[in-house]
Design an enzyme around this catalytic site. Structure first.
Site, PDB file in Angstrom:
ATOM      1  N   CYS A 171      -1.718   9.208   2.362  1.00  0.00           N
ATOM      2  CA  CYS A 171      -1.478   8.730   1.000  1.00  0.00           C
ATOM      3  C   CYS A 171      -2.647   9.033   0.072  1.00  0.00           C
ATOM      4  O   CYS A 171      -2.451   9.206  -1.142  1.00  0.00           O
ATOM      5  CB  CYS A 171      -1.196   7.225   1.023  1.00  0.00           C
ATOM      6  N   GLU A 201       0.878  -1.171   0.000  1.00  0.00           N
ATOM      7  CA  GLU A 201       0.000   0.000   0.000  1.00  0.00           C
ATOM      8  C   GLU A 201       0.912   1.216   0.000  1.00  0.00           C
ATOM      9  O   GLU A 201       1.505   1.564   1.026  1.00  0.00           O
ATOM     10  CB  GLU A 201      -0.922  -0.023   1.234  1.00  0.00           C
TER      11      GLU A 201
END
Length: 485
Positions: free
Chosen positions: A287, A253
């Site tokens: 993110c 991720e």
């Protein structure tokens, strides 16, 4: 603070112990510089011991009734609920999260623990037909064995639990390495929760260390079959390379450069609220944050005025104060990097509608526009409170700009026509996109992950089963096979 010093140890094979490395990781409060704890780093030998103890403990755990495994997860959830205030204070102190951010992280952490409770019972096998007479094909879903988890500094408690809890629920053991800036919230606090929940010794080990001490020992070790990494794409590429060389599964991720698109028929006041949250939550250290805010030229002026006014009103300061929206960046290097990036972008010709300055690790919000199409800042992840406003003419140009990035994690489209938004969203090369909402979302049962440089694989819900279990084929011949010789 006794909370941090009490947890300033390695946790290996069910024991709290000092590391054996030759130097210490110093855990600082990024807002006021207070020393929270000092942790002597773990060595490669201690990483080996952590993996070996995990391997030894996993054999019995993998055969444990899933209802019994579920009970441990239920107790862990209750502990987090009972200590929510204390854990929230730790998030504020160790990573500079605001009160709002701490509440957001804890809410999601509890939701993911609830999902992990259910996940323990979800794996199922199959019986498949065979072209061979008398043969029965059984396909079992079994734990991978040991999972290595490497978590980041921005949502350390949540993102450690997000891999640790499902992996344990599914019958695996785990070795967790938290980020060196958040060794407690991302590491030893998680171990303490599961220790008190009654998790058998050895099943969860936490090693607080750094690549300078252990090199790639955490990745290359022969025991773990899966490495779950959350962090930058640069480090993620290295993790993927080492895992591939050692025939391990990597779940990655990674970073993002998400676009929030405001079409000409959008509710502008609502779009402004969504864009400000999506860009500035946790100082932009997310993110999924909306690095780029794309606005149809027909509504650009009105949107920009409202957006800048709202950003200018955000309180910057002590994250412990309940009305603070922008707290400190995680460390001085990050603060300096963001300030330099803004200065360089303005020097290259961009217009600063707001030009935030730095005060220690506090960096005030910046809003930049008038960027050249080839500006390097447009294609990179900005892990700080900087918004880029980009005008476009029509949907096709919006899609082209949104896709002009090596990343593909999240995004959003604002429009008065939901199906129009869905059509635009389908053209964006990204793992997740949200219509008439922000870009920062995570839910326990919805597949979470990115495309391109934003990662490999998915987490959450049934994707956790894919990530942390494997399939095993056992055939049974009820008759007699015929062999050619």
């Amino acid at each position: 603070m006794s909370f941090f010093t009490d947890l300033a140890h390695q946790f290996i094979d069910g024991e709290w112990r000092p590391g054996k490395g030759s130097w210490d990781i110093i855990d600082f409060n990024p807002y006021n510089g207070e020393k929270l704890a000092s942790i002597t780093v773990a060595t490669a030998d201690e990483v080996d011991r952590a993996y070996r103890s995990a391997q030894d403990a996993q054999r019995a755990w993998g055969e444990t009734n899933p209802y019994a495994r579920r009970t441990v997860l239920e107790r862990a959830l209750r502990i987090v609920e009972e200590r929510e205030s204390e854990i929230g204070d730790a998030i504020v102190a160790e990573l500079g999260g605001t009160r709002l951010k701490a509440a957001f992280e804890l809410h999601l952490a509890k939701e993911f623990l609830r999902e992990s409770v259910q996940l323990a019972l979800r794996p199922s096998g199959q019986i498949l037909p065979s072209p061979t007479e008398g043969k029965e094909n059984r396909v079992y879903r079994v734990p991978v064995g040991v999972v290595g988890v490497i978590s980041p500094f921005n949502f350390p408690f949540l993102l450690s639990l997000k891999s640790v809890a499902p992996a344990l629920a599914l019958g695996n053991a785990v070795v967790l390495k938290p980020h060196q800036n958040t060794p407690v919230c991302g590491g030893t606090l998680v171990a303490k929760v599961f220790e008190e929940a009654g998790l058998p010794a050895g099943l969860l080990n936490v090693v607080v260390t750094d690549i300078a001490e252990i090199g790639d020992a955490l990745l290359e070790h022969p025991v773990p079959q899966v490495i779950s990494f959350t962090g930058s794409d640069k480090v993620g590429r290295h993790v993927a390379t080492v895992c591939a060389a050692n025939l391990k599964r990597a779940v990655l991720e990674l970073g993002g450069n998400s676009a929030l698109i405001v079409l000409d028929d959008a509710d502008l006041d609502y779009a402004v609220d969504a864009a400000v949250f999506s860009r500035y939550v946790h100082q932009g250290q997310v993110c999924m944050a909306a690095n780029r805010i794309l606005v149809d030229r027909s509504v650009e002026r009105e949107f920009t005025e409202k957006f800048v006014a709202k950003v200018a009103s955000l309180k910057v300061g002590d994250p412990a104060e309940p009305d603070t929206v922008i707290g400190p960046l995680i460390n001085s290097s990050q603060a300096e990097a963001i300030s330099t990036l803004v200065d360089q972008t303005v020097a290259a010709g961009a217009t600063a509608l707001l030009h935030g300055g730095a005060d220690g690790n506090l960096v005030s919000p910046s809003v930049l526009t008038g960027l050249a199409a080839d500006s390097p800042v447009l294609s990179q992840e900005i892990f700080g409170p900087v918004a880029l406003l980009i005008p476009f003419d029509g949907e096709d140009e919006a899609v082209r700009i949104a896709n002009d990035t090596p990343y593909g994690l999240s995004g959003a489209v604002h429009t008065g026509d939901i199906e129009r938004g869905v059509r635009v969203g389908q053209r964006i090369h990204t793992g997740m996109i949200h219509i008439n909402d922000g870009t920062v979302h995570d839910e326990p049962i919805v597949p979470f992950g990115g495309e391109k440089s934003s990662g490999l694989g998915r987490l959450n819900g049934d994707s956790m089963i894919e990530a942390f279990t494997t399939q095993k084929w056992i055939s049974v011949q009820h008759g007699r096979s015929r062999f050619p010789f």
